[in-house]
Motif scaffolding. Structure first.
Motif, short mmCIF file in Angstrom:
data_model
loop_
_atom_site.label_atom_id
_atom_site.label_comp_id
_atom_site.label_asym_id
_atom_site.label_seq_id
_atom_site.Cartn_x
_atom_site.Cartn_y
_atom_site.Cartn_z
N ARG A 12 0.85 -1.19 0.00
CA ARG A 12 0.00 0.00 0.00
C ARG A 12 0.88 1.24 0.00
O ARG A 12 2.02 1.21 0.45
CB ARG A 12 -0.92 0.01 1.22
CG ARG A 12 -0.18 0.05 2.52
CD ARG A 12 -1.11 0.07 3.72
NE ARG A 12 -0.36 -0.05 4.96
CZ ARG A 12 0.33 0.92 5.55
NH1 ARG A 12 0.37 2.11 5.00
NH2 ARG A 12 0.97 0.71 6.68
N SER A 14 1.25 5.41 1.03
CA SER A 14 0.82 6.34 2.06
C SER A 14 -0.36 7.17 1.57
O SER A 14 -0.46 7.49 0.38
CB SER A 14 1.97 7.29 2.42
OG SER A 14 1.51 8.35 3.22
N SER A 15 -1.25 7.52 2.47
CA SER A 15 -2.37 8.40 2.11
C SER A 15 -1.88 9.79 1.73
O SER A 15 -2.61 10.57 1.11
CB SER A 15 -3.35 8.49 3.27
OG SER A 15 -2.71 9.01 4.42
N TYR A 16 -0.64 10.12 2.05
CA TYR A 16 -0.05 11.41 1.67
C TYR A 16 0.42 11.41 0.22
O TYR A 16 0.81 12.45 -0.29
CB TYR A 16 1.13 11.75 2.59
CG TYR A 16 0.73 12.00 4.01
CD1 TYR A 16 0.14 13.21 4.37
CD2 TYR A 16 0.93 11.04 4.99
CE1 TYR A 16 -0.24 13.46 5.68
CE2 TYR A 16 0.55 11.28 6.30
CZ TYR A 16 -0.03 12.48 6.64
OH TYR A 16 -0.40 12.72 7.93
N VAL A 18 -0.91 11.50 -2.74
CA VAL A 18 -2.06 11.81 -3.59
C VAL A 18 -1.58 12.07 -5.02
O VAL A 18 -0.88 13.03 -5.28
CB VAL A 18 -2.83 13.03 -3.05
CG1 VAL A 18 -4.01 13.35 -3.94
CG2 VAL A 18 -3.28 12.78 -1.63
#
Length: 66
Positions: A12, A14-16, A18
């Motif tokens: 996965r 990182s949600s950072y 983008v």
């Protein structure tokens, strides 16, 4: 030294991350092991760490130890 079995690794980002393609992907679903790879080259080389070492690394980052 035997290579670990990474066939079940679920990587996965990182949600950072983008919209970016220059990311590190991490798989934390392997018992006792964390795998890290470059998202641009998912079939390329990767690094593996013990879960303990990975936790210590993240703790150090959060504490601004670097």
């Amino acid at each position: 030294m035997t290579s670990p079995n990474l066939s079940g690794a679920e990587f996965r980002k990182s949600s950072y991350s983008v919209g970016g393609n220059d990311c590190v992907e991490v798989a934390t679903n392997l018992p006792g092991l964390v795998a890290v790879r470059d998202s641009k080259d998912p079939s390329g080389p990767l690094l593996t760490f013990t879960s303990r070492d990975w936790t210590n690394f993240l703790t150090s980052i959060r504490a601004n130890d670097f």
